[in-house]
Design an enzyme around this catalytic site. Structure first.
Site, short mmCIF file in Angstrom:
data_model
loop_
_atom_site.label_atom_id
_atom_site.label_comp_id
_atom_site.label_asym_id
_atom_site.label_seq_id
_atom_site.Cartn_x
_atom_site.Cartn_y
_atom_site.Cartn_z
N ILE A 346 0.88 -1.16 0.00
CA ILE A 346 0.00 0.00 0.00
C ILE A 346 0.93 1.21 0.00
O ILE A 346 1.79 1.34 0.86
CB ILE A 346 -0.95 -0.02 1.22
CG1 ILE A 346 -1.87 1.21 1.21
CG2 ILE A 346 -0.21 -0.16 2.52
CD1 ILE A 346 -2.97 1.12 2.27
N SER A 347 0.81 2.04 -1.02
CA SER A 347 1.76 3.14 -1.22
C SER A 347 1.70 4.14 -0.09
O SER A 347 0.71 4.25 0.64
CB SER A 347 1.48 3.85 -2.55
OG SER A 347 1.69 2.99 -3.65
#
Length: 684
Positions: A346-347
């Site tokens: 998840i960035s």
């Protein structure tokens, strides 16, 4: 320095007035008591140590009346005068103790005021890392300093999984950051940093002259003990911090991306490590703090995207991850391959926000997202296209699709579908799409998805220029070609298991240390030669180009990636004799069996401190390649530089590629399926 008849130093000792102060309920000094003390001591030098829930205070003159007042006001429960016995040998002898007292006094006033304020650990890591660098330590020696600190603290069970990855990444960034650039720093921070830096230089010189009575690293470890104590960092947190510092130095973990945009936020957020060392707090407060940081940093700009961030609970898309970890400014790994390399994450919130602002999703839009990960980005998109719109998020692994679908359902995202598939192929059965977003990196434009975009649609895609240099492009049609409406610096986990995979090799360099080199398929490189290249002949060239505090590197990187035949590659890690320009490593130019990496040397002129950019080559043609890269750096500085206009980009595929031309053919980037043009006017 004066000496006696036996050539021994004559020390003029500073006689500090000393008192041990206790506080009500043995609860330690309160922020209110700290503020009163700091204000009352503004006319003299002082330093302190926290001990047994109390305070050992050392001042130039007696402050008995002040302490009596504290007791009368119930801010202290009592005090006893004593004798100050400096730990002279622990700090390396009389001269080392003099250096220590300068640090103590410069740091104590701020540390006193900061009692009870969060971020103490981060501030200490920044200050101590500044001192370690100034003392001339290489990365392994820095690791030894943290190890020495850890040996003085209680043993801990190291974190595991995603929390460990987050904490290690945070620690690495703190250890390699320029402390002066800390965002939103309080008044006096720059001077405080300068004191720690000066102390590092002084200790380095004392050690070189044989005037320390104890090893330099042992002395620096003792400074760490005292600095963390002044900051009120508990022994357990000190142990955790020491473990992280040692791990960063010796584990060979991946480096953080280097990003320094001209007009945006500070490169790093300095609260992230603290979240791995403290308990949970209210997720609404964490989310609001995140939104505030992203607005202040310029990542969040439009009301709709801001509202989506406020309404979407990021931690609910990371079940099993500590809440505060979910809201730090960092990516969180969600899947690794069999070698331990991260293949899905998840960035970081700033990257998510930046891409959503680039995308410009609106109510009623149909959107394709390539790269489902946890479903968080798709959940945000679902809010942006409501009412009437729909989002399809695609991933290549069934477990990721199932997890994303579950997270989305539990968070009420009824207008989002998670689908198993190859993002580079798209979903033609649901086309056309108003927006297509890639949250995975590519080396080229996946041709099949262009036909699935509506005529007035927009494609947001992170694509490498050449080698390791990439950007997130927002393309819109302009006849037969595509133009950027936005372009941001960004790096993503690459596409995999599909028709347009972005495959690269991480080549370990033989010998001492843990240096690795990123090599991509389009680069003409002798892989076998690269494995031993640092043991080959070397050559050094300096460009004459000076960078100063805060100057961004991204434009030089973009230029070199464009004009050098093989672009630039990340060269990660450390080893004796490797002199990179950042703590994580360096950017390197490659040419067959030879490489040349960027380095810097520090200097000072009438404008202040600068770092001159140099190049160190290794391999059969080291002098030629080093001179070539240094000359290109000089050409960039002369004709473009950091004060030039920012570039724009054009792209075309198929027969339209031939329509794309530019006056400087070096700014034509030909890929397998597309041609990219960098339109970058020279400085007038």
């Amino acid at each position: 320095m004066n000496v006696d008849d036996e050539d021994l130093p004559i020390i003029a000792e500073m006689h500090w007035w000393h008192a041990s102060v206790s506080f009500p309920g043995d609860a330690g000094m309160s922020p209110e008591a700290a503020q009163v003390l700091s204000s009352a001591l503004n006319d003299q030098r002082f330093h302190f140590l926290r001990k047994d829930a109390g305070l050992r205070l050392r001042t130039e003159r007696s402050v008995a009346a002040l302490l009596d007042d504290l007791v009368a006001e119930h801010l202290a429960s009592g005090w006893v005068q004593g004798v100050y016995e400096p730990e002279t040998e622990a700090f390396g002898g009389p001269e080392g103790m003099d250096v220590a007292h300068d640090v103590f006094c410069a740091d104590s006033r701020a540390a006193l005021v900061e009692t009870g304020i969060s971020g103490a650990t981060e501030r200490c890591v920044l200050l101590l890392s500044t001192m370690n660098r100034a003392a001339g330590l290489d990365p392994f020696e820095v690791g030894d300093v943290w190890a020495k600190l850890g040996s003085l603290r209680p043993p801990i069970d190291p974190p595991t999984g995603a929390p460990r990855d987050t904490a290690v990444t945070a620690m690495r960034r703190l250890m390699n950051s320029d402390a002066v650039r800390r965002p939103d720093a309080e008044p006096g921070w720059t001077e405080r940093v300068a004191t720690f830096e000066a102390a590092g230089y002084q200790l380095r010189q004392l050690a070189a002259d044989g005037r320390l009575t104890r090893g330099l690293r042992a002395v620096l470890a003792h400074h760490a003990v005292f600095a963390l104590n002044r900051a009120g960092v508990s022994a357990d947190k000190q142990a955790a911090t020491a473990w992280l510092g040692r791990h960063v130095a010796f584990s060979g973990g991946e480096a953080a991306d280097v990003s320094a945009r001209k007009s945006t936020v500070p490169a790093h957020t300095f609260t992230r490590m603290e979240t791995t060392l403290t308990g949970n707090t209210d997720p609404a407060a964490l989310r609001e703090a995140l939104v505030s940081r992203l607005i202040d940093g310029g990542h969040l700009r439009t009301p709709a995207v801001i509202a989506a961030f406020r309404e979407t609970e990021r931690h609910r898309f990371l079940p099993g991850v500590e809440r505060k970890t979910a809201y730090v400014e960092d990516a969180v790994s969600v899947k690794h391959d069999e070698t331990g390399e991260m293949i899905s994450c998840i960035s970081a919130p700033s990257i998510v926000a930046t891409q959503l602002e680039q995308l410009g999703a609106e109510p009623g839009h149909r959107i394709l997202e390539a790269g489902a990960a946890t479903g968080y980005n798709a959940g945000l998109l679902g809010k942006l296209v409501a009412p009437g719109g729909h989002v399809w998020t695609v991933d290549v692994d069934q477990d990721l699709v199932d997890r994303a679908a579950k997270n989305l359902a539990q968070n009420g995202a009824s207008n989002v579908s998670a689908v198993l598939g190859d993002g580079a192929v798209g979903l033609p059965e649901h086309a056309p799409f108003d927006r297509i977003q890639f949250t995975v990196g590519t080396g080229d434009i996946p041709l099949r998805i262009l036909d699935q975009l509506a005529p007035d649609g927009r494609l947001v895609i992170p694509m490498r220029i050449r080698g390791s240099i990439s950007r997130s492009f927002a393309f819109e049609r302009d006849g037969d070609i595509w133009k950027t409406v936005s372009c941001e610096m960004a790096t993503f986990v690459p596409l995999r298991k599909g028709v347009c995979d972005d495959i690269y090799t991480l080549v370990p360099i033989a010998g001492e240390g843990n240096v690795r080199l990123e090599i991509f398929s389009e680069q003409n490189v002798d892989l076998d030669a690269m494995r031993t290249v640092l043991d080959q002949r070397s050559a050094k060239a300096y460009s004459g180009v000076k960078f100063r505090q805060g100057d961004p590197w991204q434009w030089l990187y973009l230029y070199l990636a464009s004009v050098l035949p093989n672009g630039l590659s990340r060269m990660l890690g450390s080893r004796p004799g490797f002199s990179p320009h950042f703590g994580w490593g360096s950017m390197a130019a490659l040419d067959g069996d030879t490489l040349a990496y960027i380095t810097v040397r520090e200097g000072e002129d009438k404008q202040g401190k600068f770092w001159e950019i140099g190049v160190i080559g290794h391999g059969p043609r080291a002098p030629v390649l080093a001179d070539q890269v240094a000359a290109e750096i000089g050409e960039w500085a002369h004709s473009w530089g950091n004060d030039a206009s920012e570039p724009s980009f054009r792209m075309a595929v198929g027969d339209a590629r031939d329509q794309l031309t530019t006056a400087d053919p070096r700014f034509v980037i030909d890929k397998t399926y597309s041609r990219l043009i960098v339109d970058w006017p020279r400085r007038s």
